[in-house]
Design an enzyme around this catalytic site. Structure first.
Site, mmCIF file in Angstrom:
data_model
loop_
_atom_site.group_PDB
_atom_site.id
_atom_site.type_symbol
_atom_site.label_atom_id
_atom_site.label_comp_id
_atom_site.label_asym_id
_atom_site.label_seq_id
_atom_site.Cartn_x
_atom_site.Cartn_y
_atom_site.Cartn_z
ATOM 1 N N CYS A 209 -25.654 25.821 -26.628
ATOM 2 C CA CYS A 209 -25.994 27.166 -27.079
ATOM 3 C C CYS A 209 -27.003 27.119 -28.226
ATOM 4 C CB CYS A 209 -24.726 27.880 -27.552
ATOM 5 S SG CYS A 209 -25.066 29.489 -28.284
ATOM 6 N N CYS A 212 -25.120 28.639 -31.603
ATOM 7 C CA CYS A 212 -24.043 27.989 -32.358
ATOM 8 C C CYS A 212 -23.834 26.517 -32.013
ATOM 9 C CB CYS A 212 -22.727 28.754 -32.148
ATOM 10 S SG CYS A 212 -22.032 28.521 -30.509
ATOM 11 N N CYS A 225 -21.401 31.224 -23.566
ATOM 12 C CA CYS A 225 -21.184 30.221 -24.599
ATOM 13 C C CYS A 225 -19.696 30.156 -24.906
ATOM 14 C CB CYS A 225 -21.973 30.575 -25.856
ATOM 15 S SG CYS A 225 -21.606 29.428 -27.207
ATOM 16 N N CYS A 228 -19.491 31.401 -29.058
ATOM 17 C CA CYS A 228 -19.995 32.633 -29.654
ATOM 18 C C CYS A 228 -20.197 33.674 -28.554
ATOM 19 C CB CYS A 228 -21.284 32.363 -30.452
ATOM 20 S SG CYS A 228 -22.760 32.193 -29.441
ATOM 21 N N ASP A 344 -45.283 9.480 -20.221
ATOM 22 C CA ASP A 344 -44.003 8.848 -19.926
ATOM 23 C C ASP A 344 -43.502 9.367 -18.579
ATOM 24 O OD1 ASP A 344 -41.318 8.138 -19.852
ATOM 25 O OD2 ASP A 344 -41.075 8.372 -22.011
#
Ligand SMILES: [Zn+2]
Length: 420
Positions: A209, A212, A225, A228, A344
């Site tokens: 999240c 949070c 989430c 939260c 990469d």
């Protein structure tokens, strides 16, 4: 926008910008939109703002799908009148400046915006609406940027509370960016957001999240989430079967010339953005079907009895989408690792190539051997070919799907252009 309202410096800058673009085209250096815009902005740093004044503007940003969504949105808004757009994918302020200068006076503009430049372009163009598609990592070198980008978007939107937002309900990063908290102390009201659901397949960049740091839990198309209140908002525009449901509950059949469910999602987004200008979906749907290839993507070329279709895949999320779009046919994969691709190639291990099992797979490109290792681990048989011509000879007559990353895609386009 009438010419009389533009300051003299802007007029000169705009005219020089057009001339430089024309010269650059004449010299065979691309479409000239970057150099033209660059020179124009040198003469008048406010040129983009001046050229934007008086136009109703939509910005389209996100990691994937912005070129196609911009094209579809331009077609949809075209119901209302002439629309300026940066159709060559030159998606930074120089490209926007050049596109607007070249288009002359138009009531509308739909601009594709590189996600890094959204704040700057919001500031300069004062758009009516901004569409936020998705945020996933582009190249591995830039992986950390997903959360940072969401933060930048959020901060930019706080500065522009009047802009309308059309945002992807399926992407937690986008939802978080589009809903900055209300701050009564500063008189700040959160922006007006219309949510769409385009069906997102790639989730690996949004397990944590952004608010949070807790885990994001998914169940079907829902997500929330665990720490939260951040959760998937109810979308007003959704893809259903081969059509789009609008906020009134009316379903519109979508007939595109572009492949895959991902483009159906892009069409839903385009209709949602156009609706912010007052375009009714029923008036716009037929226009979406006029969009064919977009900057060479999805272009089909016939050569030696093979119908070759080009699909661009520039990051892990868009590889999944390309597998979804490609027919069950012989498939050529081409990978480079030059600057624009990211140097990469370890991201190859983030992509599951299993959907290619059972198809004839040909590989080529500067980094074909990295791809070979990946396919071997994934249990996908393949054949290496040195050149594009070798690939055509190795495939039987009929459809040949080509999936390539950025510079590999450009190489193959150039190759096909030489003959066609
Ligand atoms: Zn949270």
């Amino acid at each position: 926008m009438t010419d009389a309202k533009i300051p003299l410096r802007a007029k000169v800058a705009s005219s020089v910008s057009r001339t430089a673009a024309a010269l650059s085209r004449a010299a065979g250096r691309g479409d000239g939109s970057v150099i033209g815009g660059w020179i124009g902005l040198k003469i008048d740093p406010e040129l983009l703002a001046h050229l934007s004044a008086g136009r109703a503007i939509a910005l389209v940003s996100g990691t994937n799908g912005k070129t196609t969504t911009t094209r579809l949105t331009t077609a949809a808004v075209g119901v209302l009148g002439r629309v300026a757009t940066n159709s060559f994918g030159a998606n930074m302020p120089t490209g926007h400046t050049s596109a607007l200068a070249k288009a002359g006076s138009t009531p509308y503009a739909v601009l594709e915006v590189d996600e890094h430049y959204l704040a700057q372009v919001l500031e300069a163009t004062e758009p009516h609406v901004v569409a936020l598609l998705n945020l996933s990592r582009d190249q591995l070198d830039r992986a950390k940027e997903v959360a940072m980008m969401a933060q930048l978007w959020r901060a930019a939107l706080v500065q522009h509370p009047d802009v309308r937002v059309v945002a992807n309900a399926d992407d937690p990063m986008v939802v978080w960016a589009a809903t900055p908290p209300a701050d009564p102390a500063r008189g700040h009201i959160p922006p007006h957001v219309t949510w769409f659901s385009a069906g997102q397949r790639w989730h690996d960049d949004s397990w944590v999240c952004p608010e949070c740091g807790s885990t994001i839990e998914r169940s079907g198309e829902q997500w929330r989430c665990t720490g939260c209140p951040l959760r998937r908002p109810e979308p007003q525009w959704t893809v259903e079967d081969d059509g789009v449901l609008d906020p009134t509950g009316a379903w519109h059949k979508i007939q595109l010339q572009l492949p895959g469910k991902v483009n159906l999602g892009n069409a839903a987004t385009a209709l949602a953005v156009a609706a912010e200008f007052g375009v009714r979906p029923v008036d716009a749907v037929s226009r979406l079907g006029t969009v064919t290839s977009v900057a060479g993507r999805y272009a089909q070329v016939d050569r030696d009895g093979r119908n070759i279709r080009l699909l661009l895949a520039k990051n892990p999320a868009s590889w999944l989408e390309a597998f979804d779009m490609a027919d069950e046919a012989p498939t050529l994969l081409s990978i480079n690792a030059r600057d624009p691709d990211g140097l990469d190639t370890s991201w190859l291990f983030d992509v599951d190539f299993a959907p290619l099992r059972g198809r004839q797979v040909l590989i080529t490109g500067d980094r074909a051997y990295d791809l070979a290792v990946r396919l071997d681990v994934n249990g996908v048989p393949f054949q290496h070919v040195r050149t594009f011509d070798d690939a055509i000879r190795a495939a039987p007559p009929g459809r040949l799907e080509v999936i390539a990353n950025y510079t590999a895609f450009q190489d193959i386009r150039a190759e096909l252009d030489r003959v066609n």
